[in-house]
Design a protein around this motif. Structure first.
Motif, PDB file in Angstrom:
ATOM      1  N   PRO A  48       0.764  -1.392  -0.080  1.00 63.09           N
ATOM      2  CA  PRO A  48      -0.151  -0.144  -0.165  1.00 63.09           C
ATOM      3  C   PRO A  48       0.871   1.309   0.224  1.00 63.09           C
ATOM      4  O   PRO A  48       2.010   1.534   0.781  1.00 63.09           O
ATOM      5  CB  PRO A  48      -0.822  -0.131   1.395  1.00 63.09           C
ATOM      6  N   GLY A  49       0.662   2.193  -0.703  1.00 59.54           N
ATOM      7  CA  GLY A  49       1.133   3.533  -0.941  1.00 59.54           C
ATOM      8  C   GLY A  49       2.382   3.600  -1.881  1.00 59.54           C
ATOM      9  O   GLY A  49       3.144   4.643  -1.945  1.00 59.54           O
ATOM     10  N   ALA A  50       2.589   2.236  -2.462  1.00 54.60           N
ATOM     11  CA  ALA A  50       3.701   2.019  -3.515  1.00 54.60           C
ATOM     12  C   ALA A  50       3.532   2.952  -4.793  1.00 54.60           C
ATOM     13  O   ALA A  50       2.358   2.669  -5.023  1.00 54.60           O
ATOM     14  CB  ALA A  50       4.204   0.819  -3.738  1.00 54.60           C
ATOM     15  N   MET A  51       4.376   3.675  -5.252  1.00 50.70           N
ATOM     16  CA  MET A  51       4.287   4.527  -6.253  1.00 50.70           C
ATOM     17  C   MET A  51       4.422   3.383  -7.655  1.00 50.70           C
ATOM     18  O   MET A  51       5.427   2.831  -7.660  1.00 50.70           O
ATOM     19  CB  MET A  51       5.177   5.535  -6.564  1.00 50.70           C
ATOM     20  N   ASP A  66      13.207  -9.708  -5.861  1.00 50.02           N
ATOM     21  CA  ASP A  66      13.498  -8.479  -5.026  1.00 50.02           C
ATOM     22  C   ASP A  66      12.682  -7.468  -5.655  1.00 50.02           C
ATOM     23  O   ASP A  66      12.590  -7.193  -6.986  1.00 50.02           O
ATOM     24  CB  ASP A  66      14.971  -8.108  -5.405  1.00 50.02           C
ATOM     25  N   ILE A  67      12.131  -6.454  -4.858  1.00 52.37           N
ATOM     26  CA  ILE A  67      11.128  -5.404  -5.200  1.00 52.37           C
ATOM     27  C   ILE A  67      11.830  -4.228  -4.360  1.00 52.37           C
ATOM     28  O   ILE A  67      11.817  -4.272  -3.028  1.00 52.37           O
ATOM     29  CB  ILE A  67       9.966  -5.956  -4.817  1.00 52.37           C
ATOM     30  N   GLN A  68      12.110  -3.097  -5.307  1.00 49.87           N
ATOM     31  CA  GLN A  68      12.413  -1.776  -4.719  1.00 49.87           C
ATOM     32  C   GLN A  68      11.220  -0.952  -5.057  1.00 49.87           C
ATOM     33  O   GLN A  68      10.786  -0.838  -6.271  1.00 49.87           O
ATOM     34  CB  GLN A  68      13.718  -1.587  -5.098  1.00 49.87           C
ATOM     35  N   GLY A  69      11.105   0.276  -4.230  1.00 47.21           N
ATOM     36  CA  GLY A  69      10.206   1.151  -4.714  1.00 47.21           C
ATOM     37  C   GLY A  69      10.084   2.281  -3.807  1.00 47.21           C
ATOM     38  O   GLY A  69      11.161   2.256  -2.924  1.00 47.21           O
ATOM     39  N   MET A  70       9.039   3.236  -4.134  1.00 46.55           N
ATOM     40  CA  MET A  70       9.014   4.450  -3.190  1.00 46.55           C
ATOM     41  C   MET A  70       7.467   4.619  -2.790  1.00 46.55           C
ATOM     42  O   MET A  70       6.741   4.496  -3.469  1.00 46.55           O
ATOM     43  CB  MET A  70       9.407   5.485  -4.069  1.00 46.55           C
ATOM     44  N   ILE A  71       7.506   4.758  -1.494  1.00 48.28           N
ATOM     45  CA  ILE A  71       6.115   5.359  -0.937  1.00 48.28           C
ATOM     46  C   ILE A  71       6.176   6.880  -0.844  1.00 48.28           C
ATOM     47  O   ILE A  71       7.029   7.355  -0.332  1.00 48.28           O
ATOM     48  CB  ILE A  71       5.947   4.867   0.587  1.00 48.28           C
ATOM     49  N   ARG A  72       5.228   7.362  -1.500  1.00 44.76           N
ATOM     50  CA  ARG A  72       5.299   8.966  -1.520  1.00 44.76           C
ATOM     51  C   ARG A  72       3.697   9.348  -1.576  1.00 44.76           C
ATOM     52  O   ARG A  72       2.962   8.934  -1.967  1.00 44.76           O
ATOM     53  CB  ARG A  72       5.667   9.501  -2.969  1.00 44.76           C
ATOM     54  N   TYR A  73       3.642  10.513  -0.487  1.00 39.76           N
ATOM     55  CA  TYR A  73       2.228  11.197  -0.601  1.00 39.76           C
ATOM     56  C   TYR A  73       2.568  12.234   0.161  1.00 39.76           C
ATOM     57  O   TYR A  73       3.717  12.581   0.928  1.00 39.76           O
ATOM     58  CB  TYR A  73       1.316  10.281   0.448  1.00 39.76           C
ATOM     59  N   LEU A  87       0.178   4.663   8.572  1.00 41.20           N
ATOM     60  CA  LEU A  87       0.925   4.461   7.128  1.00 41.20           C
ATOM     61  C   LEU A  87       2.288   4.458   7.223  1.00 41.20           C
ATOM     62  O   LEU A  87       2.880   5.012   8.272  1.00 41.20           O
ATOM     63  CB  LEU A  87       0.122   5.447   6.325  1.00 41.20           C
ATOM     64  N   TYR A  88       2.789   4.084   6.482  1.00 42.18           N
ATOM     65  CA  TYR A  88       4.390   4.049   6.276  1.00 42.18           C
ATOM     66  C   TYR A  88       4.613   5.121   5.859  1.00 42.18           C
ATOM     67  O   TYR A  88       3.962   6.037   5.053  1.00 42.18           O
ATOM     68  CB  TYR A  88       4.485   2.827   5.151  1.00 42.18           C
ATOM     69  N   PRO A  89       5.752   5.578   6.448  1.00 46.96           N
ATOM     70  CA  PRO A  89       6.363   6.586   6.171  1.00 46.96           C
ATOM     71  C   PRO A  89       6.901   7.107   4.546  1.00 46.96           C
ATOM     72  O   PRO A  89       7.097   6.008   4.085  1.00 46.96           O
ATOM     73  CB  PRO A  89       7.563   7.122   7.169  1.00 46.96           C
ATOM     74  N   PRO A  90       7.030   8.177   4.131  1.00 49.13           N
ATOM     75  CA  PRO A  90       7.295   8.302   2.861  1.00 49.13           C
ATOM     76  C   PRO A  90       8.774   7.886   2.515  1.00 49.13           C
ATOM     77  O   PRO A  90       9.517   7.958   3.621  1.00 49.13           O
ATOM     78  CB  PRO A  90       7.092   9.649   2.262  1.00 49.13           C
ATOM     79  N   GLY A  91       8.991   7.420   1.526  1.00 53.45           N
ATOM     80  CA  GLY A  91      10.556   7.131   1.379  1.00 53.45           C
ATOM     81  C   GLY A  91      10.713   5.893   0.527  1.00 53.45           C
ATOM     82  O   GLY A  91       9.785   5.028   0.512  1.00 53.45           O
ATOM     83  N   PRO A  92      12.191   5.425   0.298  1.00 60.13           N
ATOM     84  CA  PRO A  92      12.146   4.251  -0.461  1.00 60.13           C
ATOM     85  C   PRO A  92      12.108   2.898   0.650  1.00 60.13           C
ATOM     86  O   PRO A  92      11.980   2.946   1.607  1.00 60.13           O
ATOM     87  CB  PRO A  92      13.768   4.373  -0.786  1.00 60.13           C
ATOM     88  N   PHE A  93      11.574   1.738  -0.118  1.00 60.18           N
ATOM     89  CA  PHE A  93      11.603   0.502   0.554  1.00 60.18           C
ATOM     90  C   PHE A  93      12.125  -0.345  -0.335  1.00 60.18           C
ATOM     91  O   PHE A  93      12.419  -0.402  -1.515  1.00 60.18           O
ATOM     92  CB  PHE A  93      10.168   0.247   0.874  1.00 60.18           C
ATOM     93  N   ASP A 115      -4.863  -1.120  -6.438  1.00 60.95           N
ATOM     94  CA  ASP A 115      -5.162  -1.121  -4.776  1.00 60.95           C
ATOM     95  C   ASP A 115      -3.943  -1.551  -3.997  1.00 60.95           C
ATOM     96  O   ASP A 115      -4.073  -1.833  -2.719  1.00 60.95           O
ATOM     97  CB  ASP A 115      -6.151  -2.358  -4.769  1.00 60.95           C
ATOM     98  N   GLY A 116      -2.711  -1.516  -4.571  1.00 61.18           N
ATOM     99  CA  GLY A 116      -1.439  -1.584  -3.861  1.00 61.18           C
ATOM    100  C   GLY A 116      -0.851  -3.275  -3.866  1.00 61.18           C
ATOM    101  O   GLY A 116      -0.071  -3.479  -3.132  1.00 61.18           O
ATOM    102  N   ILE A 117      -1.763  -4.065  -4.544  1.00 63.88           N
ATOM    103  CA  ILE A 117      -1.039  -5.461  -4.595  1.00 63.88           C
ATOM    104  C   ILE A 117      -0.221  -5.543  -5.775  1.00 63.88           C
ATOM    105  O   ILE A 117      -0.747  -5.455  -6.968  1.00 63.88           O
ATOM    106  CB  ILE A 117      -2.392  -6.334  -4.789  1.00 63.88           C
ATOM    107  N   PHE A 118       1.004  -5.974  -5.588  1.00 66.51           N
ATOM    108  CA  PHE A 118       1.893  -6.624  -6.720  1.00 66.51           C
ATOM    109  C   PHE A 118       1.735  -7.977  -7.071  1.00 66.51           C
ATOM    110  O   PHE A 118       1.783  -8.647  -6.248  1.00 66.51           O
ATOM    111  CB  PHE A 118       3.186  -6.120  -6.061  1.00 66.51           C
ATOM    112  N   GLU A 119       1.367  -8.297  -8.228  1.00 69.12           N
ATOM    113  CA  GLU A 119       1.216  -9.783  -8.836  1.00 69.12           C
ATOM    114  C   GLU A 119       2.328 -10.011  -9.562  1.00 69.12           C
ATOM    115  O   GLU A 119       2.649  -9.209 -10.536  1.00 69.12           O
ATOM    116  CB  GLU A 119      -0.334  -9.587  -9.425  1.00 69.12           C
ATOM    117  N   VAL A 120       2.583 -11.368  -9.477  1.00 66.73           N
ATOM    118  CA  VAL A 120       3.641 -11.750 -10.430  1.00 66.73           C
ATOM    119  C   VAL A 120       3.295 -13.164 -10.896  1.00 66.73           C
ATOM    120  O   VAL A 120       2.973 -13.990  -9.940  1.00 66.73           O
ATOM    121  CB  VAL A 120       4.984 -11.816  -9.781  1.00 66.73           C
TER     122      VAL A 120
END
Length: 145
Positions: A48-51, A66-73, A87-93, A115-120
């Motif tokens: 949730p919150g991933a850009m 491996d998944i890298q991303g950014m939470i931004r709001y 909520l998770y703080p903004p920043g990289p994860f 909805d913030g769900i990553f599917e593979v």
């Protein structure tokens, strides 16, 4: 009558860093579902919150994901101080986990749903001719597909 089988209670190890590790309550970040068929694996990760346009995904032959991303709001300027912040703080994860078996890292599809769900979906070695064949992709790709 159809038999209902409950999922295994084996919890995959998920290593989190950055924003994904900085809070202890609220929506689950990094929660994982893993399904397996004869020809491949299905993976869902709660992010949730991933850009959508600020992340990357990679998978290796041994099944390491491996998944890298950014939470931004943004918090409105009219709000001087947050009283509750779950909520998770903004920043990289970064998240890392391992699938139960080997995979063909060239044969996958992935998407970050709205909805913030990553599917593979990733195929096992030798199952490239199955009906649900994903398209060929590079080993690492942006999450915005």
């Amino acid at each position: 009558m159809e038999e209902h089988r409950s999922p295994s209670h084996t919890n995959p190890a998920v290593n989190a860093s950055g924003s994904a590790k900085e809070r202890s309550s609220g929506p689950a970040f990094g929660g994982v579902d893993i399904g397996e068929s004869e020809g491949g694996y299905f993976l869902r990760v709660a992010m949730p919150g991933a850009m959508r346009d600020e992340g990357s995904f990679s998978i290796s032959k041994d099944g390491t994901v491996d998944i890298q991303g950014m939470i931004r709001y943004e918090i409105p300027s009219q709000v001087p101080k947050m009283k509750v912040q779950q909520l998770y703080p903004p920043g990289p994860f970064a998240l890392s986990l391992k699938l139960p078996g080997r995979v063909d890292p060239r044969m996958f599809t992935c998407k970050l749903r709205y909805d913030g769900i990553f599917e593979v979906v990733v195929m096992k070695p030798g199952y490239s001719d199955t009906p649900a064949q994903p398209s060929y992709r590079e080993r690492s790709m942006p999450v915005n597909t």
